[in-house]
Design a protein around this motif. Structure first.
Motif, PDB file in Angstrom:
ATOM      1  N   ARG A   1      -4.502  -0.582   9.847  1.00  0.00           N
ATOM      2  CA  ARG A   1      -4.423  -2.003   9.449  1.00  0.00           C
ATOM      3  C   ARG A   1      -5.506  -2.843  10.348  1.00  0.00           C
ATOM      4  N   ASN A   2      -5.752  -2.537  11.376  1.00  0.00           N
ATOM      5  CA  ASN A   2      -6.733  -3.048  12.223  1.00  0.00           C
ATOM      6  C   ASN A   2      -8.231  -2.630  11.785  1.00  0.00           C
ATOM      7  N   PRO A   3      -9.114  -3.542  12.313  1.00  0.00           N
ATOM      8  CA  PRO A   3     -10.589  -3.100  11.983  1.00  0.00           C
ATOM      9  C   PRO A   3     -11.016  -2.238  13.038  1.00  0.00           C
TER      10      PRO A   3
ATOM     11  N   VAL B   1      -0.445  -0.821   4.789  1.00  0.00           N
ATOM     12  CA  VAL B   1       0.394  -0.265   3.790  1.00  0.00           C
ATOM     13  C   VAL B   1       1.802  -1.084   3.546  1.00  0.00           C
ATOM     14  N   LYS B   2       1.812  -1.447   2.340  1.00  0.00           N
ATOM     15  CA  LYS B   2       3.053  -2.585   2.130  1.00  0.00           C
ATOM     16  C   LYS B   2       3.900  -1.718   1.282  1.00  0.00           C
ATOM     17  N   GLU B   3       3.486  -0.751   0.400  1.00  0.00           N
ATOM     18  CA  GLU B   3       4.169   0.121  -0.381  1.00  0.00           C
ATOM     19  C   GLU B   3       4.117   1.629  -0.374  1.00  0.00           C
ATOM     20  N   LEU B   4       5.290   2.416  -0.025  1.00  0.00           N
ATOM     21  CA  LEU B   4       4.948   3.629   0.029  1.00  0.00           C
ATOM     22  C   LEU B   4       6.195   4.404  -1.090  1.00  0.00           C
ATOM     23  N   ARG B   5       5.507   5.115  -2.130  1.00  0.00           N
ATOM     24  CA  ARG B   5       6.581   5.486  -3.079  1.00  0.00           C
ATOM     25  C   ARG B   5       6.312   7.161  -3.201  1.00  0.00           C
TER      26      ARG B   5
ATOM     27  N   PHE C   1       2.607  11.120  -3.267  1.00  0.00           N
ATOM     28  CA  PHE C   1       2.807   9.881  -2.824  1.00  0.00           C
ATOM     29  C   PHE C   1       1.951   8.920  -3.325  1.00  0.00           C
ATOM     30  N   GLN C   2       2.498   7.629  -3.383  1.00  0.00           N
ATOM     31  CA  GLN C   2       1.406   6.539  -3.500  1.00  0.00           C
ATOM     32  C   GLN C   2       1.495   5.602  -2.783  1.00  0.00           C
ATOM     33  N   LEU C   3       0.373   4.988  -2.252  1.00  0.00           N
ATOM     34  CA  LEU C   3       0.487   4.200  -1.369  1.00  0.00           C
ATOM     35  C   LEU C   3      -0.287   2.848  -1.469  1.00  0.00           C
ATOM     36  N   SER C   4      -0.105   1.899  -1.295  1.00  0.00           N
ATOM     37  CA  SER C   4      -0.639   0.394  -1.735  1.00  0.00           C
ATOM     38  C   SER C   4      -0.622  -0.453  -0.660  1.00  0.00           C
ATOM     39  N   ASN C   5      -1.762  -1.465  -0.495  1.00  0.00           N
ATOM     40  CA  ASN C   5      -1.770  -2.514   0.506  1.00  0.00           C
ATOM     41  C   ASN C   5      -1.344  -3.740  -0.010  1.00  0.00           C
ATOM     42  N   LYS C   6      -0.674  -3.611  -1.000  1.00  0.00           N
ATOM     43  CA  LYS C   6      -0.196  -5.065  -1.995  1.00  0.00           C
ATOM     44  C   LYS C   6       1.221  -4.684  -2.345  1.00  0.00           C
ATOM     45  N   THR C   7       1.918  -5.703  -2.605  1.00  0.00           N
ATOM     46  CA  THR C   7       3.312  -5.461  -3.106  1.00  0.00           C
ATOM     47  C   THR C   7       3.168  -5.826  -4.334  1.00  0.00           C
ATOM     48  N   GLU C   8       4.188  -5.592  -5.386  1.00  0.00           N
ATOM     49  CA  GLU C   8       4.061  -5.562  -6.899  1.00  0.00           C
ATOM     50  C   GLU C   8       4.080  -7.042  -7.089  1.00  0.00           C
TER      51      GLU C   8
ATOM     52  N   GLU D   1     -21.051   4.547   4.950  1.00  0.00           N
ATOM     53  CA  GLU D   1     -20.351   3.496   5.485  1.00  0.00           C
ATOM     54  C   GLU D   1     -20.366   2.440   4.249  1.00  0.00           C
ATOM     55  N   GLN D   2     -19.180   2.123   3.829  1.00  0.00           N
ATOM     56  CA  GLN D   2     -19.525   1.028   2.662  1.00  0.00           C
ATOM     57  C   GLN D   2     -18.268   0.259   2.654  1.00  0.00           C
ATOM     58  N   TYR D   3     -18.247  -0.560   1.425  1.00  0.00           N
ATOM     59  CA  TYR D   3     -17.107  -1.593   1.248  1.00  0.00           C
ATOM     60  C   TYR D   3     -16.461  -1.043  -0.020  1.00  0.00           C
ATOM     61  N   ILE D   4     -15.219  -0.913   0.006  1.00  0.00           N
ATOM     62  CA  ILE D   4     -14.715  -0.605  -1.366  1.00  0.00           C
ATOM     63  C   ILE D   4     -14.201  -1.807  -1.943  1.00  0.00           C
ATOM     64  N   SER D   5     -13.983  -1.614  -3.455  1.00  0.00           N
ATOM     65  CA  SER D   5     -13.603  -2.773  -4.358  1.00  0.00           C
ATOM     66  C   SER D   5     -12.138  -3.168  -4.218  1.00  0.00           C
ATOM     67  N   PRO D   6     -11.892  -4.363  -4.514  1.00  0.00           N
ATOM     68  CA  PRO D   6     -10.643  -4.702  -4.509  1.00  0.00           C
ATOM     69  C   PRO D   6      -9.663  -3.797  -5.476  1.00  0.00           C
ATOM     70  N   ASP D   7     -10.153  -3.240  -6.476  1.00  0.00           N
ATOM     71  CA  ASP D   7      -9.317  -2.672  -7.317  1.00  0.00           C
ATOM     72  C   ASP D   7      -8.976  -0.973  -6.953  1.00  0.00           C
ATOM     73  N   ASP D   8      -9.608  -0.820  -5.385  1.00  0.00           N
ATOM     74  CA  ASP D   8      -9.391   0.546  -4.852  1.00  0.00           C
ATOM     75  C   ASP D   8      -8.132   0.526  -3.944  1.00  0.00           C
ATOM     76  N   ASP D   9      -7.037  -0.273  -4.227  1.00  0.00           N
ATOM     77  CA  ASP D   9      -5.967  -0.622  -3.375  1.00  0.00           C
ATOM     78  C   ASP D   9      -4.981   0.763  -3.254  1.00  0.00           C
ATOM     79  N   LEU D  10      -4.882   1.546  -4.290  1.00  0.00           N
ATOM     80  CA  LEU D  10      -4.137   2.523  -4.341  1.00  0.00           C
ATOM     81  C   LEU D  10      -4.624   3.782  -3.965  1.00  0.00           C
ATOM     82  N   ILE D  11      -3.808   4.370  -2.987  1.00  0.00           N
ATOM     83  CA  ILE D  11      -4.168   5.630  -2.461  1.00  0.00           C
ATOM     84  C   ILE D  11      -2.885   6.805  -3.007  1.00  0.00           C
ATOM     85  N   GLN D  12      -3.466   8.067  -3.378  1.00  0.00           N
ATOM     86  CA  GLN D  12      -2.575   8.917  -3.859  1.00  0.00           C
ATOM     87  C   GLN D  12      -2.694  10.186  -2.771  1.00  0.00           C
ATOM     88  N   ALA D  13      -1.493  10.870  -2.437  1.00  0.00           N
ATOM     89  CA  ALA D  13      -1.524  11.860  -1.209  1.00  0.00           C
ATOM     90  C   ALA D  13      -0.588  12.783  -1.508  1.00  0.00           C
TER      91      ALA D  13
END
Length: 441
Positions: free
Chosen positions: A39-41, A139-143, A149-156, A172-184
């Motif tokens: 969550r930190n830089p 990470v605000k949502e972990l399902r 598992f699905q992880l997201s940095n935003k709530t519904e 090294e790059q910046y990802i877009s706002p649409d890349d919030d969802l992580i699957q693991a």
């Protein structure tokens, strides 16, 4: 409809502290695709604070001694400490080019005396093993889904449009706002506790674990300074008493004892030994409004012997001022206040001090009473005591007994130890075991 790109990994590690970094390194060694969500830089912010900025990595203790430091349920960590031992931790850093040294009490520090050196090694190892790190990702949502598992940095109900800084293994790059969802396929929760929130330890992991059905034991501050009632003690801000005896008394027979340096602050008292004892004092303060603390200013001298010393010295140096005489035993900045407490004229000649006053002097040297009225909040504690219940974690693997594929490591697990490197060893060891277990198919 908004297009959502979901990035998939074998293992997602949540939290880039010592436990999370070690878990990610261990898991990636097996060739697994690992992402570390921080969550930190930057990683390891809380590591920077440990050991007064020097990072007390671990302690040269036996396995039994290490377990005992975690109290009644310390045996829970036996498998973790055996899987990644104190020697293993020292070798890990030495093989990475960072030598260590041992100091009083078995405390082990990096030879550089810099916490940043520890973080540099962890960062280099993460890069070496090609761990993908996404910074500024909270990470605000972990399902738990069907098989992953699905992880997201935003709530519904609230979307976070802040770009997240992303470091892959080769770019090294910046990802877009649409890349919030992580699957693991598997997740390791290593978010730390709830102390020093400015470092990112805001207790997020407890909420994530609780939503998945885990019980969280009461969160209490560990290694926390204490507040005191007496105004005279508050006036001593900055004064340090070296190697004094500390005795906390509660109830009719309750007693907590230790010996070490004590620092007076603008709100109360602190110091390594006092911080170590604070965990037990906090428990008492939950039930009682106050706890009495008695300071033995000369712990190596028995009471009767002290009386003999005072009697002899008062005769031998009869024309000397009491205040000047006490300089041989007490810090200069402490004497004036001490004399106010014992209520004896500091300018009296030693031959003018009567027997009653001499005994009163001895009483306070061997048992100066202070009233502990509270403690600083959890946010100001060095560690969090309490967390995800050990009953719900398999100690052999660090896997949740409730949610298959979910692992827990570090301070998020209930329980804490005194200072001395024990808590960091716990983080590294449980992180290692969680990472090693999560790769097993």
């Amino acid at each position: 409809m908004e297009r959502i790109q979901m990035k998939s990994y074998d293992i997602a590690v949540v939290g880039g502290g010592p436990a999370g970094c070690m878990a990610a390194i261990k898991a990636s060694e097996a060739g697994k695709k690992v992402v570390l969500l921080e969550r930190n830089p930057e990683i390891g912010r809380k590591i920077l604070l440990t050991g007064n900025g020097r990072c007390n990595l671990t302690n040269n203790s036996s396995l039994t001694g290490l377990i005992d430091r975690f109290g009644r349920r310390g045996s829970f960590f036996r498998s973790a400490f055996s899987s990644f031992t104190i020697t293993d931790l020292v070798n890990f850093f030495q093989e990475s080019g960072l030598e260590v040294k041992e100091e009083d009490g078995g405390r082990i520090f990096p030879i550089t005396n810099r916490s940043q050196s520890v973080i540099d090694v962890l960062r280099a190892q993460l890069k070496k093993h090609k761990v993908t790190i996404i910074y500024n990702y909270r990470v605000k949502e972990l399902r738990k889904m069907d098989g992953y598992f699905q992880l997201s940095n935003k709530t519904e109900d609230k979307k976070d449009h802040t770009n997240k800084q992303h470091f892959g293994p080769d770019s090294e790059q910046y990802i877009s706002p649409d890349d919030d969802l992580i699957q693991a396929t598997r997740v390791i929760l290593s978010t730390g506790g709830a102390s020093y929130p400015k470092t990112g330890s805001t207790g997020d992991g407890y909420g994530l674990a609780q939503k998945l059905g885990h019980n969280i034991t009461p969160l209490k501050p560990g290694l926390v300074p204490l507040k005191i009632k007496e105004n005279w003690a508050l006036s001593l801000q900055g004064v340090v008493l070296k190697k004094v005896g500390l005795t906390f008394r509660h109830g009719k027979q309750g007693k907590i004892k230790g010996e070490g340096d004590i620092l007076f602050t603008h709100f109360g008292v602190s110091g390594p030994t006092l911080l170590d004892l604070s965990q037990e004092v906090v428990k008492i303060l939950d039930k009682e409004a106050e706890v009495k603390l008695y300071l033995d200013l000369m712990p190596t001298v028995p009471r009767e012997q002290l009386e003999d010393i005072l009697l002899s010295d008062f005769k031998k140096h009869s024309k000397r001022d009491l205040q000047n005489y006490l300089r041989s035993y007490l810090p200069l900045g402490f004497i004036k206040t001490f004399m106010e407490v014992v209520d004896i004229d500091p300018h009296k000649k030693l031959n003018q001090v009567n027997r009653k006053e001499r005994l009163k002097l001895a009483d306070n040297i061997k048992g100066l009473k202070i009233t502990v009225s509270g403690h600083l909040p959890l946010s100001r504690a060095m560690v969090t005591c309490g967390g995800v219940s050990k009953n719900e974690i398999d100690p052999q693997t660090m896997e949740s007994r409730l949610i298959p594929g979910l692992y827990l490591a570090g301070e998020i697990i209930a329980g804490c130890a005194p200072s001395g490197g024990y808590n960091l060893q716990q983080a590294f060891s449980t992180g290692f075991l969680a990472g090693a277990s999560a790769i097993i198919d």
